[in-house]
Design a protein around this motif. Structure first.
Motif, PDB file in Angstrom:
ATOM      1  N   ARG A 182       0.836  -1.208   0.000  1.00 12.37           N
ATOM      2  CA  ARG A 182       0.000   0.000   0.000  1.00 12.37           C
ATOM      3  C   ARG A 182       0.863   1.248   0.000  1.00 12.37           C
ATOM      4  O   ARG A 182       0.657   2.163  -0.809  1.00 12.37           O
ATOM      5  CB  ARG A 182      -0.934  -0.013   1.205  1.00 12.37           C
ATOM      6  CG  ARG A 182      -1.775   1.254   1.375  1.00 12.37           C
ATOM      7  CD  ARG A 182      -2.596   1.183   2.655  1.00 12.37           C
ATOM      8  NE  ARG A 182      -3.247   2.451   2.925  1.00 12.37           N
ATOM      9  CZ  ARG A 182      -2.652   3.477   3.522  1.00 12.37           C
ATOM     10  NH1 ARG A 182      -1.372   3.380   3.881  1.00 12.37           N
ATOM     11  NH2 ARG A 182      -3.316   4.604   3.738  1.00 12.37           N
ATOM     12  N   GLU A 183       1.831   1.313   0.895  1.00  9.62           N
ATOM     13  CA  GLU A 183       2.679   2.494   1.004  1.00  9.62           C
ATOM     14  C   GLU A 183       3.499   2.709  -0.262  1.00  9.62           C
ATOM     15  O   GLU A 183       3.675   3.835  -0.733  1.00  9.62           O
ATOM     16  CB  GLU A 183       3.603   2.366   2.214  1.00  9.62           C
ATOM     17  CG  GLU A 183       2.889   2.376   3.563  1.00  9.62           C
ATOM     18  CD  GLU A 183       2.187   1.066   3.895  1.00  9.62           C
ATOM     19  OE1 GLU A 183       2.442   0.064   3.191  1.00  9.62           O
ATOM     20  OE2 GLU A 183       1.367   1.049   4.833  1.00  9.62           O
ATOM     21  N   SER A 184       3.992   1.612  -0.839  1.00  8.07           N
ATOM     22  CA  SER A 184       4.814   1.708  -2.041  1.00  8.07           C
ATOM     23  C   SER A 184       4.004   2.210  -3.225  1.00  8.07           C
ATOM     24  O   SER A 184       4.451   3.064  -4.001  1.00  8.07           O
ATOM     25  CB  SER A 184       5.432   0.344  -2.364  1.00  8.07           C
ATOM     26  OG  SER A 184       6.235   0.410  -3.520  1.00  8.07           O
ATOM     27  N   VAL A 185       2.782   1.675  -3.373  1.00  7.21           N
ATOM     28  CA  VAL A 185       1.919   2.103  -4.479  1.00  7.21           C
ATOM     29  C   VAL A 185       1.573   3.576  -4.344  1.00  7.21           C
ATOM     30  O   VAL A 185       1.640   4.351  -5.314  1.00  7.21           O
ATOM     31  CB  VAL A 185       0.645   1.233  -4.520  1.00  7.21           C
ATOM     32  CG1 VAL A 185      -0.418   1.873  -5.408  1.00  7.21           C
ATOM     33  CG2 VAL A 185       0.973  -0.163  -5.018  1.00  7.21           C
ATOM     34  N   LEU A 186       1.192   3.994  -3.146  1.00  9.20           N
ATOM     35  CA  LEU A 186       0.840   5.403  -2.940  1.00  9.20           C
ATOM     36  C   LEU A 186       2.048   6.310  -3.195  1.00  9.20           C
ATOM     37  O   LEU A 186       1.906   7.381  -3.790  1.00  9.20           O
ATOM     38  CB  LEU A 186       0.308   5.615  -1.529  1.00  9.20           C
ATOM     39  CG  LEU A 186      -1.087   5.047  -1.251  1.00  9.20           C
ATOM     40  CD1 LEU A 186      -1.414   5.127   0.236  1.00  9.20           C
ATOM     41  CD2 LEU A 186      -2.147   5.782  -2.071  1.00  9.20           C
ATOM     42  N   ARG A 187       3.236   5.876  -2.779  1.00 11.51           N
ATOM     43  CA  ARG A 187       4.426   6.680  -3.020  1.00 11.51           C
ATOM     44  C   ARG A 187       4.671   6.855  -4.518  1.00 11.51           C
ATOM     45  O   ARG A 187       4.999   7.942  -4.988  1.00 11.51           O
ATOM     46  CB  ARG A 187       5.641   6.025  -2.357  1.00 11.51           C
ATOM     47  CG  ARG A 187       6.926   6.826  -2.512  1.00 11.51           C
ATOM     48  CD  ARG A 187       8.028   6.331  -1.586  1.00 11.51           C
ATOM     49  NE  ARG A 187       8.369   4.937  -1.807  1.00 11.51           N
ATOM     50  CZ  ARG A 187       8.044   3.939  -0.980  1.00 11.51           C
ATOM     51  NH1 ARG A 187       7.354   4.186   0.126  1.00 11.51           N
ATOM     52  NH2 ARG A 187       8.407   2.707  -1.250  1.00 11.51           N
TER      53      ARG A 187
END
Length: 328
Positions: A315-320
């Motif tokens: 999730r964090e990687s995609v949003l970044r």
């Protein structure tokens, strides 16, 4: 015409809704839902439409062999009412493995079926009572609810005949895993179909799904990308595309190793250069330049297809990644 997009590829329905809402806030114009053998695209589309206000929501792709033309028309018609014309339908023929082995259905005549399928769906959406004898046999099929208009239909296409068909009858085309060289050839073939049908280039939106990760450590991502790319190298429909791109010997070596049961050798046969050719990995500036190269060729909508750095940080990687590329 849609000019920017994000593919919603990770997490459950709620996570996809969250990422779609963030993509809308960031100014992306489209959110794309894939469908293979995990979550179905229709459920996800309903959820995303309900949670957003203006972003175009699209399938990329749903298979025509697992949904007959009447069922597809019913779905499109219902969604037109619910979403107010905010859904684009990416349709494809999928692969024999998915259709025959996983769904237990016959797979044949992909180009002919796609042409008939789209024609029949559009006729049904006009409210027509359809009788048809061909690859599809309909005898009096008709929507009983009021027609809510047509919807954009994009074709998932790989090889020449389907790319030309997309130019002839599609509102758009979806390219998956393209290199710059393949994108150039695909655009030319779509434009051949456009010319055959006496249409304008602006009638067809050429969309490309670009596997992307914004990261400061591109080398660390190569094994993760290689694992997915190998699954495509082993698929006959993609093997032809890769071979036309100059990777024929690599495809032969990987397939031979896989057939011999040597999974490690099959993976090792896919070099780093092939991985980088089929992906967008690097800093935000490096990724933005790569996207610009695809747009310069004539890709109308370069879709960020985020690949997370790890399953634990998806999730964090995609949003970044989507936040870093929003301004691009």
């Amino acid at each position: 015409m849609i000019r920017s997009g994000v593919a919603l590829t990770t997490g459950g329905v709620r996570e996809k809704v969250e990422i779609a809402a963030e993509a809308e806030r960031l100014g992306y114009e489209s959110a794309w839902l894939t469908e293979v053998n995990g979550q179905d695209a229709i459920t996800n589309i309903c959820a995303v439409v309900a949670a957003t206000q203006k972003i175009q929501v699209a399938t990329g792709i749903v298979g025509i062999y697992v949904r007959d033309p009447l069922l597809m028309a019913m779905t499109v018609n219902s969604m037109n009412e619910f979403a107010g014309g905010r859904v684009t339908w990416g349709l494809g023929t999928s692969t024999p493995v998915i259709v025959e082995r996983w769904h237990g259905l016959p797979w044949d005549h992909p180009v002919g079926r796609m042409r008939e399928y789209i024609t029949l769906v559009r006729r049904l959406l006009e409210g027509e009572r359809v009788k048809h004898e061909g690859l599809y046999r309909l005898n009096g099929a008709q929507l009983t609810t009021p027609p809510n208009g047509q919807a954009p239909i994009f074709l998932g296409a790989l090889n020449r005949r389907m790319l030309e068909l997309a130019g002839e009858i599609g509102d758009g085309v979806i390219l998956n895993f393209p290199t710059l060289a393949y994108a150039r050839r695909a655009i030319e073939e779509v434009e051949t179909g456009i010319a055959k049908a006496d249409r304008q280039r602006s009638d067809v939106n050429i969309t490309a799904f670009l596997r992307t990760t914004v990261t400061d450590d591109a080398a660390a991502l190569v094994p993760r990308y290689r694992a997915e790319l190998l699954t495509y190298v082993l698929a006959p429909v993609y093997r032809k595309v890769f071979s036309d791109d100059g990777y024929g010997a690599i495809c032969d070596a990987a397939n031979a190793a896989w057939a011999a049961g040597d999974r490690a050798a099959a993976s090792a046969a896919v070099p780093d250069a092939m991985v980088h050719d089929h992906s967008v990995i690097g800093t935000a500036e490096e990724c933005a330049r790569r996207f610009a190269e695809f747009r310069a060729l004539g890709i109308d909508n370069a879709v960020v297809f985020p690949v997370p750095e790890s399953a634990e940080t998806s999730r964090e990687s995609v949003l970044r990644t989507i936040r870093a590329l929003a301004s691009a």
